[in-house]
Design a protein around this motif. Sequence first.
Motif, mmCIF file in Angstrom:
data_model
loop_
_atom_site.group_PDB
_atom_site.id
_atom_site.type_symbol
_atom_site.label_atom_id
_atom_site.label_comp_id
_atom_site.label_asym_id
_atom_site.label_seq_id
_atom_site.Cartn_x
_atom_site.Cartn_y
_atom_site.Cartn_z
ATOM 1 N N VAL A 181 1.775 -70.873 38.264
ATOM 2 C CA VAL A 181 2.372 -70.147 36.674
ATOM 3 C C VAL A 181 2.725 -71.376 35.863
ATOM 4 C CG1 VAL A 181 4.905 -69.780 37.756
ATOM 5 C CG2 VAL A 181 3.960 -68.453 35.883
ATOM 6 N N VAL A 182 2.591 -71.231 34.782
ATOM 7 C CA VAL A 182 3.272 -72.166 33.665
ATOM 8 C C VAL A 182 3.715 -71.516 32.625
ATOM 9 C CG1 VAL A 182 0.900 -72.571 32.428
ATOM 10 C CG2 VAL A 182 2.552 -74.365 32.353
ATOM 11 N N GLN A 183 4.994 -72.050 32.026
ATOM 12 C CA GLN A 183 5.418 -71.202 30.804
ATOM 13 C C GLN A 183 5.076 -72.181 29.511
ATOM 14 O OE1 GLN A 183 9.838 -70.954 29.412
ATOM 15 N NE2 GLN A 183 9.221 -68.918 30.439
ATOM 16 N N LEU A 184 4.662 -71.606 28.435
ATOM 17 C CA LEU A 184 4.208 -71.990 27.216
ATOM 18 C C LEU A 184 5.362 -71.588 26.253
ATOM 19 C CD1 LEU A 184 0.410 -71.768 27.124
ATOM 20 C CD2 LEU A 184 1.522 -73.716 28.121
ATOM 21 N N GLY B 257 -6.630 -79.753 31.133
ATOM 22 C CA GLY B 257 -5.372 -80.545 30.986
ATOM 23 C C GLY B 257 -3.989 -79.860 30.719
ATOM 24 N N LEU B 258 -4.027 -78.640 30.447
ATOM 25 C CA LEU B 258 -2.780 -77.916 30.169
ATOM 26 C C LEU B 258 -1.691 -78.108 31.324
ATOM 27 C CD1 LEU B 258 -1.293 -76.268 27.997
ATOM 28 C CD2 LEU B 258 -2.327 -74.246 29.379
ATOM 29 N N LYS B 259 -0.689 -78.805 30.712
ATOM 30 C CA LYS B 259 0.614 -79.140 31.689
ATOM 31 C C LYS B 259 0.071 -79.655 32.974
ATOM 32 C CE LYS B 259 3.668 -76.819 29.292
ATOM 33 N NZ LYS B 259 5.167 -76.462 29.233
ATOM 34 N N GLY B 260 -1.018 -80.501 33.000
ATOM 35 C CA GLY B 260 -1.230 -81.411 34.069
ATOM 36 C C GLY B 260 -2.214 -80.473 34.903
ATOM 37 N N ARG B 261 -3.008 -79.424 34.435
ATOM 38 C CA ARG B 261 -3.870 -78.880 35.363
ATOM 39 C C ARG B 261 -4.788 -78.194 34.306
ATOM 40 N NH1 ARG B 261 -3.983 -73.015 37.665
ATOM 41 N NH2 ARG B 261 -5.654 -73.127 39.028
ATOM 42 N N ASP B 262 -6.023 -77.712 34.765
ATOM 43 C CA ASP B 262 -7.168 -77.336 33.997
ATOM 44 C C ASP B 262 -7.083 -75.779 34.368
ATOM 45 O OD1 ASP B 262 -9.367 -76.480 32.703
ATOM 46 O OD2 ASP B 262 -10.786 -77.351 33.964
ATOM 47 N N TRP B 263 -6.458 -75.177 33.015
ATOM 48 C CA TRP B 263 -6.415 -73.646 32.863
ATOM 49 C C TRP B 263 -7.380 -72.970 32.310
ATOM 50 C CZ3 TRP B 263 -2.577 -70.577 35.117
ATOM 51 C CH2 TRP B 263 -1.799 -71.428 35.924
ATOM 52 N N ASP B 264 -8.658 -73.591 31.941
ATOM 53 C CA ASP B 264 -9.829 -73.123 31.216
ATOM 54 C C ASP B 264 -10.271 -72.244 32.246
ATOM 55 O OD1 ASP B 264 -11.637 -73.237 29.183
ATOM 56 O OD2 ASP B 264 -12.703 -74.660 30.340
ATOM 57 N N ASN B 265 -10.501 -70.794 31.913
ATOM 58 C CA ASN B 265 -11.158 -69.845 32.528
ATOM 59 C C ASN B 265 -10.478 -69.641 33.918
ATOM 60 O OD1 ASN B 265 -13.370 -69.442 30.742
ATOM 61 N ND2 ASN B 265 -14.148 -71.173 31.128
ATOM 62 N N THR B 266 -9.074 -69.612 33.746
ATOM 63 C CA THR B 266 -8.345 -69.490 34.975
ATOM 64 C C THR B 266 -7.202 -68.321 34.758
ATOM 65 O OG1 THR B 266 -8.672 -71.739 35.418
ATOM 66 C CG2 THR B 266 -6.932 -70.792 36.522
ATOM 67 N N ILE B 267 -6.673 -68.175 33.634
ATOM 68 C CA ILE B 267 -5.813 -67.241 33.365
ATOM 69 C C ILE B 267 -6.024 -65.598 33.691
ATOM 70 C CG2 ILE B 267 -3.935 -66.189 32.100
ATOM 71 C CD1 ILE B 267 -4.467 -68.857 29.974
ATOM 72 N N GLY B 268 -5.293 -65.249 34.809
ATOM 73 C CA GLY B 268 -5.654 -63.799 35.450
ATOM 74 C C GLY B 268 -4.596 -62.861 35.151
ATOM 75 N N SER B 269 -3.441 -63.392 34.745
ATOM 76 C CA SER B 269 -2.144 -62.344 34.271
ATOM 77 C C SER B 269 -1.336 -63.301 33.389
ATOM 78 C CB SER B 269 -1.513 -61.581 35.484
ATOM 79 O OG SER B 269 -1.210 -62.500 36.289
ATOM 80 N N LEU B 270 -0.472 -62.326 32.880
ATOM 81 C CA LEU B 270 0.643 -63.086 32.133
ATOM 82 C C LEU B 270 1.970 -62.139 31.546
ATOM 83 C CD1 LEU B 270 0.320 -61.969 28.546
ATOM 84 C CD2 LEU B 270 -1.615 -63.532 28.714
ATOM 85 N N GLN B 271 2.760 -63.053 31.207
ATOM 86 C CA GLN B 271 3.936 -62.184 30.692
ATOM 87 C C GLN B 271 4.543 -62.501 29.559
ATOM 88 O OE1 GLN B 271 6.120 -62.899 34.477
ATOM 89 N NE2 GLN B 271 6.416 -60.639 34.753
ATOM 90 N N THR B 272 4.839 -61.926 28.536
ATOM 91 C CA THR B 272 5.375 -62.490 27.184
ATOM 92 C C THR B 272 6.777 -62.275 27.038
ATOM 93 O OG1 THR B 272 4.671 -60.385 25.950
ATOM 94 C CG2 THR B 272 3.162 -62.072 25.967
ATOM 95 N N GLY B 273 7.456 -63.051 26.181
ATOM 96 C CA GLY B 273 8.849 -63.104 25.841
ATOM 97 C C GLY B 273 9.149 -61.959 24.691
#
Length: 124
Positions: free
Chosen positions: A49-52, A63-79
């Motif tokens: 998990v990473v917070q933006l 390269g987002l926050k030191g990792r490749d998140w391209d085609n990787t996001i499976g779920s999320l939570q918004t503030g």
Amino acid sequence: MKSYYTAVLALVGITLTSCAHHLPSTSPGYYNPNCYVNIYEHSGFRGEVVQLQGPSTYSSLKGLKGRDWDNTIGSLQTGPGCWVVLYKDKDYKDQSMVIGPNTSASSLGNMDDQAESIKVLDHP
């Protein structure tokens, strides 16, 4: 001594320039503490998990926050003050999906593992 300071300033400038592509572009240049999104590697809020923090935009998730998140996001939570726009392609192109504030999306449907760019906004 003057040439030493010139060299240090040049080095700092080169360092900042080389890191610029890893920084989010923020507009209008402030952040909203209620505008954030936690992105998860897998559906069901599993995996890494990473917070933006927003408002910010990411034209590529490589390269987002030191990792490749391209085609990787499976779920999320918004503030509570955050709207997220996921785009299928980099540079905010192709299909998009808008997710509003205080949302826990355990699955992203047809955008699951498809996003290549993202906007984290503090307004609809």
